[in-house]
Design an enzyme around this catalytic site. Structure first.
Site, short mmCIF file in Angstrom:
data_model
loop_
_atom_site.label_atom_id
_atom_site.label_comp_id
_atom_site.label_asym_id
_atom_site.label_seq_id
_atom_site.Cartn_x
_atom_site.Cartn_y
_atom_site.Cartn_z
N SER A 50 44.64 43.15 35.79
CA SER A 50 44.85 43.76 37.10
C SER A 50 45.05 45.26 36.98
CB SER A 50 46.08 43.13 37.76
OG SER A 50 46.48 43.88 38.89
N TYR B 243 42.21 47.18 42.27
CA TYR B 243 42.74 47.43 43.61
C TYR B 243 42.28 48.84 43.92
CZ TYR B 243 45.71 43.31 43.94
OH TYR B 243 46.16 42.04 44.02
N THR C 111 39.05 43.70 44.40
CA THR C 111 39.95 42.87 45.20
C THR C 111 39.76 43.20 46.67
OG1 THR C 111 41.53 43.00 43.42
CG2 THR C 111 42.34 42.19 45.53
N HIS D 179 43.76 34.01 46.99
CA HIS D 179 44.85 34.69 46.30
C HIS D 179 46.02 33.71 46.05
CE1 HIS D 179 45.20 39.14 45.49
NE2 HIS D 179 46.35 38.74 45.01
#
Lengths: 368, 368, 368, 368
Positions: free
Chosen positions: D120, D144, D170, D262
């Site tokens: 991430s 992100y 995302t 998610h």
């Protein structure tokens, strides 16, 4: 607002709202047992009451992505009122059962939140007292049709003076549902019907317990024309659960259709309110707006009802619980919490506006 | 009614009825454990018994509004009897298990409430004893077909003398369901079969335990003609759950069809009674009236069964519990409570009469 | 039967059977924890195991009345065997885990009850020991296909000598399901594989724990011909859950199709066995008989499986529990109890014979 | 791998894995309450989170037999990576919440297990630190989208240097879902965003709590081209739940579609992820591969998702719990356990390869 300064709103405090459902237990501690039972209960086995909320789980919102949405705008319009969110504090009798400020607390809280409020005929405060606080903010008056036409005219006059946007004719409560908590608690609705005080009948201080005795049981479609004609206000029919009744009401002049099963307080064994909405919306077909209530506890419920055809979403008991816990600040906190949840749900469904929300796809046909 | 004055109805008292289901626990305290088990139990896993009541939740009544209804009228007619409500105290064996007054308490209570009663072959009181109380009030006799035709004729004669409106031929109990409470409690149905006493067989005082031994197991359609021909009374077939059996029975001369799964006491794994009603009603197509029982506990259940095609609605165990708790006044209280719930439900569905109730729309096709 | 007199059946006693499910708790007290876990458990989350029984509730038998039925006859025929009831003690490994008499107790109990038994390759007793008791009574041998063809031939020879009616080829267990109770209990299947003792491999006393190591993992349709050709016996394929596999097996020479998910012990997430039966029965279309097992606990379950297309109904764990509690008398008691429940269900569905049962209507299409 | 020797993986130990769900309770004891709440929670009422796993029970795998399968091969390929199993450690923010080794533990564990890992943007370790361990093993980077394009370019450069197979954009988290555990626990995501340290903004050590503040809220389809063009890497869109979004993403250049809600952390009231997969797979129609996650806890879930159209199956929280309990060995143990369950399920469904798994029939149409 000079007036407000002189008004006593009772005990007012900020409250935390984790979610709407969680308020119930907290409110039960500050409201009397009998009063709480009266507010909370549904009829018979409470099947319809429980099913109202549970049935939302059968409606799935399909999220959308990469829709270029930032800071969704949930403001909307209803019968000429600008609203910060498509929310209505649904009409509830005798709000002083929950908090000393009653409807004036509700009026202040909803005004601060920028949402619609509706006041019941059986309110604990008079229309004039409430209007003094509401003061032009979005407001409707809910009529339990009195047997006495003179009293009815008095109420309509007061509502017009209060700048009511509409009269909501309660059609689903020609008598009360069978609610067992009142029997178990040996509870009889206390408090006077404030709106009788201003009417010169000698009935001042008549108890709310006699509320159905004072109301007309046999209602019909002609009332829509009669009430509208006298008051000059739009007439909304509340308690519609059958597409045919929606069609009849519109043809008889209703300005809006209010889909509701009275929060499961009337006919137990009726469908969840959200279950009848799609068929009614198809019948209404945008001729008039649709108000929806019964079972709404989450921002996603609001979106689901909008996506299935509603325009304004009523929430009932949670506002009473907010009122009980924090006075008008509690009411506002409930509205703000819901707006926060609506905002997240709009963003995650790719909805910039309430019009976008109405186009969200429901996933019932995506099963295996 | 001079007779009644000399009759001993046992301990009689007013009872509060919160709802029909709540009577079960209270009755369990005044009825012996074995007796209570016998009355309450269903067969095997009690799936069908529980499903009987639960399945009503799958049938939603669609409320109607603005229908100009005031004080609905639930009176109706069945086989020439004027009834205050479309209710039947369904036949149950050995009512002295619940209360010393047995069937004479039931007869008094149902007569006072203006509803129909049915007496079982295996009643604790004779037909004549019951008829003395019933005295022309709506009454039917339920026949467990005896092996002995002479005894059968005796019962039919007695029923005719008792002004029975019809003979209900029990078709679904050619042997008893497998009910485990009796085995766990080591309970054997006690008490004599009163109706044997008057018949000159020397079998006086035969225990109810031998009830299936005394009954014919192999039943067929010819019995309808045979029983009707001898008695001159209408013959109703009870325990019908298949449309074909309804059709066969009507063609063989049945005056009515009685849809029932014996309250879930016979074949576990059978559908809920309310589930088979619509298909049977379509087949019957108004050729004869339909009686319905199994699982009815609410006024809305009564409306649902009427809306799906039934004409007279039987309630079983709750009357036994009412009888146990208050004697004939308990029976009447159960009926009055149900009438009160029916009244509310009629008002809220916009039904002025029982004929209106039969037209209420069921919402199964309103889902999303 | 002279032989039997010299046989030690271990501790034998009469047992009460309230119902089949209730035996589980009682058996847990007399079987070791690890052994009980091994017998009782399903794989993974036990979804399929639990769903096997629960899914019967979705199948409703439609009762019939006035069908002139008295004393139904549940006798039937399977592969030339006259059976008192269409019941099979389904094959289970290592029955001495439950009771010292193991398969000879099962053979005695099923013989006394007049029903079919099947012995597993992984039995605790040899085929010959079991056959000495079975002695011509209905018997089948279940084959876990060995890697060693010589050993396979030995087993087939023994089965033919034991007058087996058929060889059941286990097709759904080419490796064991993931069963967590064994891991929690740190349990490894104990006891030797008796059938290895008579085979000259030097593997005498090989533990049952190595059972998959000794079995062939890669099975195919050619085995049906190969096994049938060598043994001269009908070959049945066990573990069929897909209509295509049923069709393939029949085309490859299978004498019967055995629908089963191994009592939920293999693939969790597979459908309930009763759910796949109708589609398979449509494909089989009476070309060969169908055996069914997995989840059967009631007489009505037996009727449901017959009505949906099966010809012989296997019951597994309950026979082990009966064996544990009463030795061969416990096995017989389980069978007799089930026959009693079947008898009631046949009477109440208007079924005189098993052929009538196969015509009972399932009510899925009678919903509102 | 010389590097690894000098790396501190923190406390590492072998762990037993009974099943993936059972790890949750064990992990709750070693992770801080607030941190555990943050990892475990879903949004709102957690309906979608719970429904994600429960909905797998509505999908039944139809077992096949006699398919000549031995030692199934679950290896597969994804975007040019050879994988030992079609498994992905789905991207999770801040893995040091679970274990001091964070993403480097995950990288080591997944590499040892031969499966794909995704890191991430909000990881606790930098891309470079993780890549040093990953070292060419299957690896993807989850983006992100930052507001700062310079920072975005920095991340993409780092990801390319780390030999990332793809960038996962995302799309379903333009703001965070409403998760109540954080509020109840008064928990704010702690720890710095490591990937900011290497970027010359003076924002070093910015707390993960500001993660949405640093991210772009308004995303659109053009980003796919923009990110792909700059990085030269395949772009995958994560969080797709609507067929139209899948189609749009592919047309805009997405190299794969990532179906996910998610893990129920975003829009509560969205369908279970497995419910939307079939419709999306039909729309995608093999133009690009499909990654799937949300609710996977069993090997059979992996097979169900593959059978319904997915190519690579993500698992999230269970890897965090494995990491918490055993460091990288815990991660590997989770993967190995799942591979074991997949192996059994493949054997029992007659699947030799992952391509065979994709052809398994789902039984929805086999009901009565």
């Amino acid at each position: 607002m000079a007036l407000e300064k002189t008004v006593d709103f009772g005990k007012v405090q900020d409250i935390d709202v984790l979610n709407l459902s969680s308020l119930e237990k907290r409110a039960a501690k500050v409201i009397g047992k009998g009063e709480f039972g009266y507010i909370e209960e549904g009829s018979d086995d409470e099947y319809t009451k429980k099913h109202n909320t549970a049935a939302f789980n059968e409606v799935h919102l399909l999220p959308r992505v990469l829709q270029n949405v930032e800071e969704p705008d949930q403001s909307t319009e209803f019968l000429g009122n600008e609203l910060a969110s498509p929310l209505l504090a649904a009409p509830i009798a005798g709000n002083t059962l929950a908090h000393e400020s009653g409807e004036i607390g509700l009026a202040k809280g909803t005004k601060e939140a920028g949402i619609m409020m509706a006041q019941s005929t059986f309110a604990s405060k008079t229309i004039a007292e409430t209007a003094a606080i509401s003061d032009g903010a979005p407001y409707m008056f809910q009529l339990y049709m009195p047997k006495d036409w003179g009293y009815c005219k008095y109420l309509l006059d007061e509502a017009r003076n209060a700048q009511a946007s509409a009269i909501i004719l309660t059609a689903d409560s020609t008598l009360g549902g069978y609610r067992e908590a009142d029997i178990i608690n040996n509870y009889h609705l206390k408090g006077k019907i404030a709106n009788l005080d201003g009417y010169n009948t000698g009935k001042k201080g008549v108890g709310a317990g006699s509320l159905f005795a004072e109301s007309m049981q046999s209602l019909n479609l002609d009332l829509i024309e009669k009430l509208g004609s006298y008051s000059g206000l739009p007439i909304i029919v509340k308690g519609i659960q059958h597409p045919l009744d929606a069609d009849n009401a519109i043809k008889a002049g209703a300005a809006a259709v209010y889909v509701s099963n009275h929060g499961g307080r009337q006919l137990d064994g009726a469908p969840a309110s959200i279950e009848v909405l799609p068929a009614i919306a198809r019948t209404v077909d945008h001729r008039v707006p649709i108000i929806f209530d019964s079972g709404v506890r989450r921002g996603t419920h609001v979106l689901k009802a909008l996506a299935l055809g509603a325009d304004l979403i009523g929430v009932g008991r949670p506002f009473s619980y907010g009122l009980a816990l924090g006075g008008w600040k509690g009411v506002q906190a409930v509205a703000e919490h819901l707006k926060m949840e609506i905002n997240i749900a709009m963003q995650l469904t790719g909805s910039r506006t309430i019009e976008d929300v109405k186009k969200i796809q429901i996933s019932s046909d995506l099963k295996f």
